[in-house]
Motif scaffolding. Sequence first.
Motif, short mmCIF file in Angstrom:
data_model
loop_
_atom_site.label_atom_id
_atom_site.label_comp_id
_atom_site.label_asym_id
_atom_site.label_seq_id
_atom_site.Cartn_x
_atom_site.Cartn_y
_atom_site.Cartn_z
N MET A 1 0.84 -1.19 0.00
CA MET A 1 0.00 0.00 0.00
C MET A 1 0.88 1.24 0.00
SD MET A 1 -2.92 0.97 2.74
CE MET A 1 -3.98 2.32 2.43
N ILE A 2 0.53 2.21 -0.83
CA ILE A 2 1.29 3.45 -0.93
C ILE A 2 0.73 4.44 0.08
CG2 ILE A 2 1.93 5.35 -2.43
CD1 ILE A 2 1.67 3.42 -4.78
N SER A 3 1.61 4.99 0.88
CA SER A 3 1.16 5.89 1.94
C SER A 3 0.81 7.27 1.40
CB SER A 3 2.23 6.00 3.01
OG SER A 3 3.40 6.56 2.46
N LYS A 4 0.10 8.02 2.23
CA LYS A 4 -0.29 9.38 1.91
C LYS A 4 0.94 10.28 1.99
CE LYS A 4 -3.68 12.76 3.43
NZ LYS A 4 -4.79 13.02 4.35
N VAL A 5 1.07 11.21 1.05
CA VAL A 5 2.19 12.15 1.04
C VAL A 5 1.65 13.57 0.84
CG1 VAL A 5 3.84 10.46 0.13
CG2 VAL A 5 2.61 11.94 -1.46
N THR A 6 2.47 14.55 1.09
CA THR A 6 2.08 15.94 0.84
C THR A 6 2.25 16.25 -0.65
OG1 THR A 6 4.29 16.87 1.13
CG2 THR A 6 2.93 16.61 3.13
N TRP A 7 1.68 17.38 -1.07
CA TRP A 7 1.79 17.82 -2.47
C TRP A 7 3.25 17.97 -2.87
CZ3 TRP A 7 -0.38 17.98 -6.94
CH2 TRP A 7 -0.02 18.92 -7.89
N ASN A 8 4.06 18.62 -2.05
CA ASN A 8 5.48 18.82 -2.39
C ASN A 8 6.23 17.50 -2.44
OD1 ASN A 8 5.39 21.60 -2.79
ND2 ASN A 8 5.62 22.01 -0.61
N GLU A 9 5.91 16.57 -1.55
CA GLU A 9 6.55 15.25 -1.60
C GLU A 9 6.17 14.52 -2.88
OE1 GLU A 9 6.83 14.10 3.15
OE2 GLU A 9 4.95 13.78 2.08
N ASP A 35 -6.75 7.37 -10.20
CA ASP A 35 -6.16 7.21 -8.87
C ASP A 35 -4.71 6.79 -9.08
OD1 ASP A 35 -5.28 6.45 -6.35
OD2 ASP A 35 -7.04 5.23 -5.90
N ILE A 36 -3.78 7.64 -8.68
CA ILE A 36 -2.36 7.35 -8.88
C ILE A 36 -1.67 6.93 -7.58
CG2 ILE A 36 -2.17 8.85 -10.88
CD1 ILE A 36 -0.81 10.91 -8.99
N GLY A 37 -2.48 6.75 -6.53
CA GLY A 37 -1.92 6.40 -5.24
C GLY A 37 -1.52 7.65 -4.48
N TYR A 38 -0.90 7.50 -3.37
CA TYR A 38 -0.43 8.61 -2.54
C TYR A 38 -1.56 9.53 -2.10
CZ TYR A 38 3.94 7.25 -4.80
OH TYR A 38 5.01 6.55 -5.29
#
Length: 97
Positions: A1-9, A35-38
């Motif tokens: 599972m791909i975790s949530k990241v910020t826009w800049n990340e 849906d690209i993940g993150y």
Amino acid sequence: MISKVTWNELKNILKKGSLIEGVIKKHEAYGVFVDIGYNFEGLIQITDFKDSGVMTPNEYPAIGEKVEAVVLGFKENNQQIWLGVKNSQIRAAKNNL
């Protein structure tokens, strides 16, 4: 599972011109959302489907279908990711791997 990241990340992870995989989530008259993940979605505009000819909404990939796409750019104010699936875009991205 791909975790949530910020826009800049996300912009550091997904470089312009990179090849990604996603899943079609929603159809609109102007394109489809992927849906690209993150915890982010990308948009394939109707003009970024075919190298030639006119794309119509009835030709869109089915919701739930996996797609390979190229990151074309980022729109800062709405945090949008623009994607393309033209054969020429996919070939160029694969040649840069």
